[in-house]
Design a protein around this motif. Structure first.
Motif, PDB file in Angstrom:
ATOM      1  N   ILE A   8      14.551  13.304 -48.221  1.00  0.00           N
ATOM      2  CA  ILE A   8      13.122  13.107 -48.468  1.00  0.00           C
ATOM      3  C   ILE A   8      12.629  12.058 -47.488  1.00  0.00           C
ATOM      4  CG2 ILE A   8      11.412  12.292 -50.127  1.00  0.00           C
ATOM      5  CD1 ILE A   8      13.299  13.223 -52.338  1.00  0.00           C
ATOM      6  N   LYS A   9      11.519  12.347 -46.836  1.00  0.00           N
ATOM      7  CA  LYS A   9      10.905  11.365 -45.950  1.00  0.00           C
ATOM      8  C   LYS A   9       9.585  10.939 -46.572  1.00  0.00           C
ATOM      9  CE  LYS A   9       9.404  10.500 -41.256  1.00  0.00           C
ATOM     10  NZ  LYS A   9       9.254  11.028 -39.905  1.00  0.00           N
ATOM     11  N   PHE A  10       9.408   9.625 -46.719  1.00  0.00           N
ATOM     12  CA  PHE A  10       8.216   9.069 -47.350  1.00  0.00           C
ATOM     13  C   PHE A  10       7.581   8.097 -46.366  1.00  0.00           C
ATOM     14  CE2 PHE A  10       6.575   5.616 -50.203  1.00  0.00           C
ATOM     15  CZ  PHE A  10       5.447   6.288 -50.627  1.00  0.00           C
ATOM     16  N   THR A  11       6.347   8.374 -45.960  1.00  0.00           N
ATOM     17  CA  THR A  11       5.647   7.532 -44.995  1.00  0.00           C
ATOM     18  C   THR A  11       4.289   7.143 -45.581  1.00  0.00           C
ATOM     19  OG1 THR A  11       6.694   8.849 -43.266  1.00  0.00           O
ATOM     20  CG2 THR A  11       4.959   7.361 -42.577  1.00  0.00           C
ATOM     21  N   PRO A  12       4.229   6.058 -46.335  1.00  0.00           N
ATOM     22  CA  PRO A  12       2.955   5.655 -46.948  1.00  0.00           C
ATOM     23  C   PRO A  12       1.989   5.119 -45.901  1.00  0.00           C
ATOM     24  CG  PRO A  12       4.609   3.997 -47.365  1.00  0.00           C
ATOM     25  CD  PRO A  12       5.307   5.130 -46.674  1.00  0.00           C
ATOM     26  N   GLN A  13       0.720   5.354 -46.121  1.00  0.00           N
ATOM     27  CA  GLN A  13      -0.313   4.868 -45.206  1.00  0.00           C
ATOM     28  C   GLN A  13      -0.767   3.450 -45.533  1.00  0.00           C
ATOM     29  OE1 GLN A  13      -1.352   6.674 -42.507  1.00  0.00           O
ATOM     30  NE2 GLN A  13       0.348   7.984 -43.119  1.00  0.00           N
ATOM     31  N   ARG A  14      -0.581   3.057 -46.806  1.00  0.00           N
ATOM     32  CA  ARG A  14      -1.026   1.718 -47.223  1.00  0.00           C
ATOM     33  C   ARG A  14      -0.260   1.299 -48.462  1.00  0.00           C
ATOM     34  NH1 ARG A  14      -4.950   3.212 -51.288  1.00  0.00           N
ATOM     35  NH2 ARG A  14      -5.578   5.329 -50.919  1.00  0.00           N
ATOM     36  N   PRO A  15      -0.338   0.025 -48.840  1.00  0.00           N
ATOM     37  CA  PRO A  15       0.335  -0.439 -50.049  1.00  0.00           C
ATOM     38  C   PRO A  15      -0.242   0.243 -51.291  1.00  0.00           C
ATOM     39  CG  PRO A  15      -0.381  -2.280 -48.710  1.00  0.00           C
ATOM     40  CD  PRO A  15      -0.992  -1.050 -48.122  1.00  0.00           C
ATOM     41  N   GLY A  16       0.564   0.335 -52.340  1.00  0.00           N
ATOM     42  CA  GLY A  16       0.103   0.919 -53.591  1.00  0.00           C
ATOM     43  C   GLY A  16       1.242   1.551 -54.364  1.00  0.00           C
ATOM     44  N   PHE A  17       0.874   2.280 -55.408  1.00  0.00           N
ATOM     45  CA  PHE A  17       1.838   2.969 -56.271  1.00  0.00           C
ATOM     46  C   PHE A  17       1.798   4.447 -55.934  1.00  0.00           C
ATOM     47  CE2 PHE A  17       2.883   5.347 -60.087  1.00  0.00           C
ATOM     48  CZ  PHE A  17       4.096   4.784 -60.422  1.00  0.00           C
ATOM     49  N   TYR A  18       2.971   5.054 -55.754  1.00  0.00           N
ATOM     50  CA  TYR A  18       3.064   6.466 -55.414  1.00  0.00           C
ATOM     51  C   TYR A  18       3.983   7.167 -56.415  1.00  0.00           C
ATOM     52  CZ  TYR A  18       0.996   5.077 -50.984  1.00  0.00           C
ATOM     53  OH  TYR A  18       0.162   4.587 -50.027  1.00  0.00           O
ATOM     54  N   HIS A  19       3.546   8.321 -56.893  1.00  0.00           N
ATOM     55  CA  HIS A  19       4.304   9.094 -57.878  1.00  0.00           C
ATOM     56  C   HIS A  19       4.473  10.506 -57.327  1.00  0.00           C
ATOM     57  CE1 HIS A  19       4.717  11.627 -61.548  1.00  0.00           C
ATOM     58  NE2 HIS A  19       5.567  10.676 -61.847  1.00  0.00           N
ATOM     59  N   CYS A  20       5.672  11.069 -57.487  1.00  0.00           N
ATOM     60  CA  CYS A  20       5.955  12.404 -56.960  1.00  0.00           C
ATOM     61  C   CYS A  20       6.867  13.147 -57.936  1.00  0.00           C
ATOM     62  CB  CYS A  20       6.648  12.260 -55.607  1.00  0.00           C
ATOM     63  SG  CYS A  20       7.259  13.798 -54.916  1.00  0.00           S
ATOM     64  N   GLN A  21       6.691  14.453 -58.040  1.00  0.00           N
ATOM     65  CA  GLN A  21       7.580  15.295 -58.823  1.00  0.00           C
ATOM     66  C   GLN A  21       8.180  16.360 -57.909  1.00  0.00           C
ATOM     67  OE1 GLN A  21       5.210  16.886 -62.022  1.00  0.00           O
ATOM     68  NE2 GLN A  21       5.661  15.143 -63.332  1.00  0.00           N
ATOM     69  N   ILE A  22       9.471  16.574 -58.067  1.00  0.00           N
ATOM     70  CA  ILE A  22      10.169  17.609 -57.300  1.00  0.00           C
ATOM     71  C   ILE A  22      10.771  18.590 -58.299  1.00  0.00           C
ATOM     72  CG2 ILE A  22      12.049  18.089 -55.700  1.00  0.00           C
ATOM     73  CD1 ILE A  22      11.678  15.234 -54.625  1.00  0.00           C
ATOM     74  N   LEU A  23      10.385  19.843 -58.193  1.00  0.00           N
ATOM     75  CA  LEU A  23      10.860  20.879 -59.090  1.00  0.00           C
ATOM     76  C   LEU A  23      11.851  21.763 -58.333  1.00  0.00           C
ATOM     77  CD1 LEU A  23      10.631  22.334 -61.837  1.00  0.00           C
ATOM     78  CD2 LEU A  23       8.788  23.703 -60.823  1.00  0.00           C
TER      79      LEU A  23
END
Length: 109
Positions: A8-23
């Motif tokens: 998984i590659k995660f590249t956030p654009q700014r600070p904050g909370f990120y939530h993701c679901q993978i099915l």
């Protein structure tokens, strides 16, 4: 082994909370994975310079932003003569609170 890598590659654009679901589904199995990430800002060093006559106070409000998903109760530890401020600061989620840092020298320093 029955393990399978799932890069998984995660590249956030700014600070904050990120939530993701993978099915993941197959003919005999269904799995749901939840991923939560909190991204903080880069470490920032700041310097404050206070100038005031002896026995007179100057106050600098320092903004504290809470980008998480929970309220914060912060404890402040001040070191150095002449510095004052509240020992606790509450910052509600998604809000910015001001910490009033006071400098009141009792002599030239």
């Amino acid at each position: 082994s029955d393990a399978v890598e799932l890069p998984i590659k995660f590249t956030p654009q700014r600070p904050g909370f990120y939530h993701c679901q993978i099915l993941l589904k197959s003919s005999s199995d269904v799995r749901l994975y939840e991923i939560e990430c909190v991204v903080n800002t880069d470490y920032v060093e700041a310097e404050l310079e206070f100038q005031t006559p002896a026995y007179q106070a100057v106050v600098q409000d320092i903004p504290i932003s809470n980008l998480s998903r929970q309220d914060w109760e912060l404890q402040a530890v001040l070191k150095g003569q002449g510095f004052y401020g509240p020992s606790l600061l509450n910052v509600r989620l998604s809000e910015t609170a001001l910490y009033p840092l006071m400098f009141k020298p009792i002599a030239k320093c």
